[in-house]
Write a protein that holds these residues in place. Structure first.
Motif, short mmCIF file in Angstrom:
data_model
loop_
_atom_site.label_atom_id
_atom_site.label_comp_id
_atom_site.label_asym_id
_atom_site.label_seq_id
_atom_site.Cartn_x
_atom_site.Cartn_y
_atom_site.Cartn_z
N LYS A 138 3.73 1.94 -4.64
CA LYS A 138 4.44 1.46 -5.69
C LYS A 138 3.88 1.24 -7.10
N THR A 139 2.84 0.40 -7.05
CA THR A 139 1.98 0.19 -8.40
C THR A 139 1.25 1.22 -8.69
N THR A 140 1.07 2.30 -7.71
CA THR A 140 0.34 3.39 -8.20
C THR A 140 1.44 4.42 -9.13
N GLY A 169 0.75 -1.21 -0.05
CA GLY A 169 -0.04 -0.04 0.00
C GLY A 169 0.64 1.17 -0.04
P1 ATP Z 1 1.22 -3.57 -2.81
O1 ATP Z 1 2.67 -4.16 -2.41
O2 ATP Z 1 0.22 -4.13 -1.84
O3 ATP Z 1 0.92 -3.69 -4.45
P2 ATP Z 1 1.82 -0.96 -3.42
O4 ATP Z 1 2.94 -0.32 -2.77
O5 ATP Z 1 1.87 -1.24 -4.89
O6 ATP Z 1 1.14 -2.08 -2.37
P3 ATP Z 1 -0.44 0.58 -4.13
O7 ATP Z 1 -1.22 -0.29 -4.75
O8 ATP Z 1 0.19 1.62 -5.34
O9 ATP Z 1 0.53 0.17 -3.18
O10 ATP Z 1 -1.33 1.34 -3.33
C1 ATP Z 1 -1.32 2.65 -2.68
C2 ATP Z 1 -2.54 3.00 -2.24
O11 ATP Z 1 -3.59 3.45 -3.16
C3 ATP Z 1 -3.29 2.27 -1.12
O12 ATP Z 1 -3.56 2.89 0.02
C4 ATP Z 1 -4.17 1.50 -1.77
O13 ATP Z 1 -5.29 1.30 -0.84
C5 ATP Z 1 -4.82 2.37 -2.72
N1 ATP Z 1 -5.31 2.10 -3.99
C6 ATP Z 1 -4.49 1.17 -4.68
N2 ATP Z 1 -5.46 0.93 -5.90
C7 ATP Z 1 -6.62 1.56 -5.78
C8 ATP Z 1 -7.90 1.79 -6.37
N3 ATP Z 1 -8.13 1.14 -7.71
N4 ATP Z 1 -8.73 2.60 -6.00
C9 ATP Z 1 -8.58 3.24 -4.95
N5 ATP Z 1 -7.37 3.10 -4.01
C10 ATP Z 1 -6.38 2.29 -4.46
#
Ligand code: ATP
Length: 234
Positions: free
Chosen positions: A44-46, A41
């Motif tokens: 990273k993916t964002t 969360g």
């Molecule tokens: P992970 O290792 O779990 O994939 P991450 O570092 O890639 O984590 P993200 O998926 O980028 O994290 O999420 C960043 C934030 O955005 C988190 O608070 C997540 O809940 C939120 N988030 C991710 N996807 C969405 C979405 N489609 N709609 C709303 N919020 C989202």
């Protein structure tokens, strides 16, 4: 100093009213592998989605080879030399392995990687080339996903958790391909949960915490304790 391959400046993004990234800035020079780390969360993916224009940016810029990229469609990014291997693979599941690869090759650039070179890197894909992608194991599908990125001959590949859900022996196979990939002139940003693996593969690290950049630097200069603090705070 040439333009960085990728330059991100004060990038903010999110989902509707929810801001998930705050003022992220960093440069990646050509020839480097960056590890993008952080807890679940952290964003990273964002960040990958914001770079690829799959999410609107509320602020900031992304430059690729000195040129701004904003809202460009995937085909244009492929032609510019930017590719992503997304979490969950996203293959055309009813198309054969080779059809998946040819589609990517046709939309990409010409260069070092062609189907023959890819099949030498992952021989199992040649064996299975006429089978539908959905009939392959998870690890083999991951190889197709990586292969699709490679045969487009990009300058930069964003790898999002390529080892997720794979058996350790398959993860080893996938990571064993990294030196060939980087050696062919491709730079990479790698999201990976296994910190030891990231440290071995990446020469620089960026750590996100709650959507903000918490740490950045050369891998060799960053200790395990620094990473723990960056993940979870003091
Ligand atoms: P992970 O290792 O779990 O994939 P991450 O570092 O890639 O984590 P993200 O998926 O980028 O994290 O999420 C960043 C934030 O955005 C988190 O608070 C997540 O809940 C939120 N988030 C991710 N996807 C969405 C979405 N489609 N709609 C709303 N919020 C989202």
């Amino acid at each position: 100093m040439p333009d960085p391959l990728l330059s991100i400046d004060r990038l903010s993004s999110g989902y509707g009213d929810f801001q998930a990234l705050f003022d992220i800035s960093f440069d990646l020079q050509q020839g480097h592998v960056m590890g993008l780390i952080g807890a679940n969360g952290a964003g990273k993916t964002t960040l990958f989605k914001a770079i690829m224009g799959l999410l609107p940016r509320s602020k900031g810029t992304v430059h690729f080879q000195g040129k701004p990229i904003g809202g460009a469609p995937a085909n244009t990014l492929a032609r510019l030399g930017l590719a992503m291997v997304p979490e969950g693979r996203r293959l055309f599941r009813s198309l054969s392995v080779e059809e998946n690869l040819r589609l990517a090759a046709d939309h990409g650039r010409k260069g070092h990687w062609d189907l023959g070179k890819l099949y030498r890197l992952f021989p199992i894909l040649e064996e299975k080339r006429h089978q539908p992608a959905l009939s392959l194991s998870g690890g083999q599908q991951q190889m197709v996903a990586i292969g699709r990125a490679l045969v487009a001959n990009p300058h930069l590949i964003l790898f999002d958790e390529i080892s997720l859900g794979l058996a350790p022996v398959v993860i080893n196979d996938v990571y064993a391909a990294m030196p060939d990939i980087v050696g062919s002139g491709i730079s990479a940003i790698l999201v990976e949960q296994d910190i030891d693996r990231v440290r071995k593969t990446a020469d620089m690290l960026v750590c996100l915490r709650e959507g903000r950049k918490a740490l950045q630097g050369p891998t060799a200069a960053i200790g395990k304790h620094d990473i723990t603090v960056a993940y979870f705070g003091e």
